[in-house]
Design a protein around this motif. Structure first.
Motif, PDB file in Angstrom:
ATOM      1  N   PHE A 120       0.831  -1.196   0.000  1.00 18.12           N
ATOM      2  CA  PHE A 120       0.000   0.000   0.000  1.00 18.12           C
ATOM      3  C   PHE A 120       0.873   1.257   0.000  1.00 18.12           C
ATOM      4  O   PHE A 120       0.524   2.266  -0.612  1.00 18.12           O
ATOM      5  N   HIS A 121       2.002   1.177   0.682  1.00 21.87           N
ATOM      6  CA  HIS A 121       2.931   2.303   0.708  1.00 21.87           C
ATOM      7  C   HIS A 121       3.426   2.600  -0.710  1.00 21.87           C
ATOM      8  O   HIS A 121       3.398   3.754  -1.163  1.00 21.87           O
ATOM      9  N   GLY A 141     -10.466  -8.522  -7.405  1.00 20.25           N
ATOM     10  CA  GLY A 141     -10.742  -7.106  -7.174  1.00 20.25           C
ATOM     11  C   GLY A 141      -9.440  -6.381  -6.907  1.00 20.25           C
ATOM     12  O   GLY A 141      -8.365  -6.891  -7.196  1.00 20.25           O
ATOM     13  N   GLU A 142      -9.540  -5.186  -6.367  1.00 19.86           N
ATOM     14  CA  GLU A 142      -8.342  -4.415  -6.054  1.00 19.86           C
ATOM     15  C   GLU A 142      -8.574  -3.606  -4.785  1.00 19.86           C
ATOM     16  O   GLU A 142      -9.708  -3.334  -4.388  1.00 19.86           O
ATOM     17  N   ILE A 143      -7.477  -3.236  -4.153  1.00 15.20           N
ATOM     18  CA  ILE A 143      -7.515  -2.315  -3.018  1.00 15.20           C
ATOM     19  C   ILE A 143      -6.577  -1.176  -3.376  1.00 15.20           C
ATOM     20  O   ILE A 143      -5.388  -1.379  -3.585  1.00 15.20           O
ATOM     21  N   LEU A 148      -9.093   3.551   0.027  1.00  7.98           N
ATOM     22  CA  LEU A 148      -8.860   3.571   1.473  1.00  7.98           C
ATOM     23  C   LEU A 148      -8.941   4.988   2.030  1.00  7.98           C
ATOM     24  O   LEU A 148      -9.370   5.188   3.175  1.00  7.98           O
ATOM     25  N   ALA A 149      -8.541   5.971   1.220  1.00  4.72           N
ATOM     26  CA  ALA A 149      -8.569   7.360   1.675  1.00  4.72           C
ATOM     27  C   ALA A 149      -9.985   7.854   1.920  1.00  4.72           C
ATOM     28  O   ALA A 149     -10.197   8.814   2.665  1.00  4.72           O
ATOM     29  N   CYS A 150     -10.965   7.203   1.306  1.00  9.43           N
ATOM     30  CA  CYS A 150     -12.356   7.597   1.468  1.00  9.43           C
ATOM     31  C   CYS A 150     -13.008   6.933   2.679  1.00  9.43           C
ATOM     32  O   CYS A 150     -14.162   7.222   3.002  1.00  9.43           O
ATOM     33  N   CYS A 151     -12.282   6.024   3.322  1.00  2.00           N
ATOM     34  CA  CYS A 151     -12.820   5.320   4.485  1.00  2.00           C
ATOM     35  C   CYS A 151     -12.577   6.113   5.760  1.00  2.00           C
ATOM     36  O   CYS A 151     -11.748   7.014   5.803  1.00  2.00           O
ATOM     37  N   ASP A 152     -13.291   5.737   6.821  1.00  2.00           N
ATOM     38  CA  ASP A 152     -13.063   6.394   8.106  1.00  2.00           C
ATOM     39  C   ASP A 152     -11.925   5.703   8.858  1.00  2.00           C
ATOM     40  O   ASP A 152     -11.278   4.787   8.344  1.00  2.00           O
ATOM     41  N   ARG A 240     -14.697   5.099  -4.648  1.00  2.00           N
ATOM     42  CA  ARG A 240     -14.964   4.048  -5.608  1.00  2.00           C
ATOM     43  C   ARG A 240     -14.881   2.682  -4.951  1.00  2.00           C
ATOM     44  O   ARG A 240     -14.146   2.454  -3.998  1.00  2.00           O
ATOM     45  N   ARG A 241     -15.620   1.708  -5.469  1.00  3.71           N
ATOM     46  CA  ARG A 241     -15.635   0.358  -4.929  1.00  3.71           C
ATOM     47  C   ARG A 241     -14.334  -0.367  -5.270  1.00  3.71           C
ATOM     48  O   ARG A 241     -13.511   0.118  -6.030  1.00  3.71           O
TER      49      ARG A 241
END
Length: 296
Positions: A120-121, A141-143, A148-152, A240-241
């Motif tokens: 992720f880094h 899928g993808e991450i 992730l920035a849109c998550c809490d 985005r999903r």
């Protein structure tokens, strides 16, 4: 502008910077992946002056300043508007142009997401994503960092507790399912991460408390997140999903550009017919093609 050195400020000669990007790619500007252009004083707010789609931000240092944020996506969108000038390159396949990146980051769907923290880094630095695959390297899928920035804040706890598949469900649901919330808490306690478990509890209580007055209008699940009856996209996170945007080796460059821009993704995954991952195509790869064309 950025402690990581991925942002550069462009002055009045901003278009010259774009030309340098075409000639040498973003890496021709040492370490920068984005450009910013400062605005002079306007009678109207900057958000009213900017063309639709441009991003702007405000900074507070010794002096107030507003900036227009120029990303790789903006440059590719600019090129697409005049893509005919680069003919016949845009109609060539991505395979023939040799822009498929095979050095990709993948995590098995049943492995802990925490094992891919380093991915992720680098995905954030390289503006790409991490593929979630099955035992045969078929894309599930993808991450992405942008997702992730849109998550809490609870997403950090979920990353430390869940598998890649469960994290995608956590992100995509209309609010994390109650069973996953409890699973996260249980896993955190097993790993002696009581502080994160308390964060989950505090966030749930805070969300539930602040949502009580809105229950009738929007509907909230008992864990504190909006429930599926809240309408809209059936998700509490606006990003985005985790569904990946895909193409094939035979896709044309212009088709992949349109896909990436339409879905606002920084990379498009290249797959075989059996969904086996071949690699991906990024904005940086697209820019390298147009750089070589402009230099010739």
């Amino acid at each position: 502008m950025s402690a990581s050195g991925r942002v550069a400020e462009a002055g009045p000669m901003a278009l010259a910077f774009v030309w340098e990007i075409l000639r040498g790619g973003f890496h021709s500007l040492p370490g920068q992946e984005n450009l910013t252009h400062p605005f002079k004083a306007f009678e109207a707010p900057v958000s009213d002056v900017l063309p639709k789609g441009f991003t702007h931000c405000q900074t507070f240092g010794s002096q107030f300043q507003e900036y227009c944020w120029l990303t790789q996506e903006d440059v590719v969108r600019f090129i697409l508007n005049s893509v005919g000038a680069f003919s016949p390159i845009p109609t060539c396949t991505i395979d023939s142009l040799n822009i498929i990146n095979h050095d990709i980051m993948m995590v098995p769907y049943d492995k802990p997401v925490s094992s891919a923290l380093g991915y992720f880094h680098w995905a954030l630095i390289e503006q790409t994503s991490v593929a979630v695959v099955d035992e045969q390297n078929r894309l599930i899928g993808e991450i992405s960092p942008s997702t992730l920035a849109c998550c809490d804040e609870t997403a950090a706890a979920a990353i430390m507790a869940l598998t890649a598949m469960d994290l995608m469900t956590y992100i995509d649901s209309g609010g994390p399912p109650e069973d996953l919330v409890q699973l996260v808490k249980m896993k955190l306690e097993e790993k002696k991460l009581e502080g994160m478990a308390e964060l989950m509890d505090d966030f749930c209580e805070s969300s539930l408390s602040s949502s009580c007055s809105s229950d009738d209008e929007y509907g909230f699940s008992k864990n504190g997140w909006p429930s599926s009856r809240s309408g809209g996209s059936n998700r509490s996170y606006p990003g985005r999903r985790s569904e990946a945007i895909v193409c094939s080796r035979g896709s044309s460059l212009v088709a992949v550009m349109i896909q990436a821009l339409a879905h606002r993704v920084s990379c498009v995954w290249v797959m075989e017919e059996d969904r086996t991952v071949v690699g991906n195509v990024t904005f940086a790869g697209m820019l390298r093609v147009f750089r070589s064309c402009a230099a010739s």
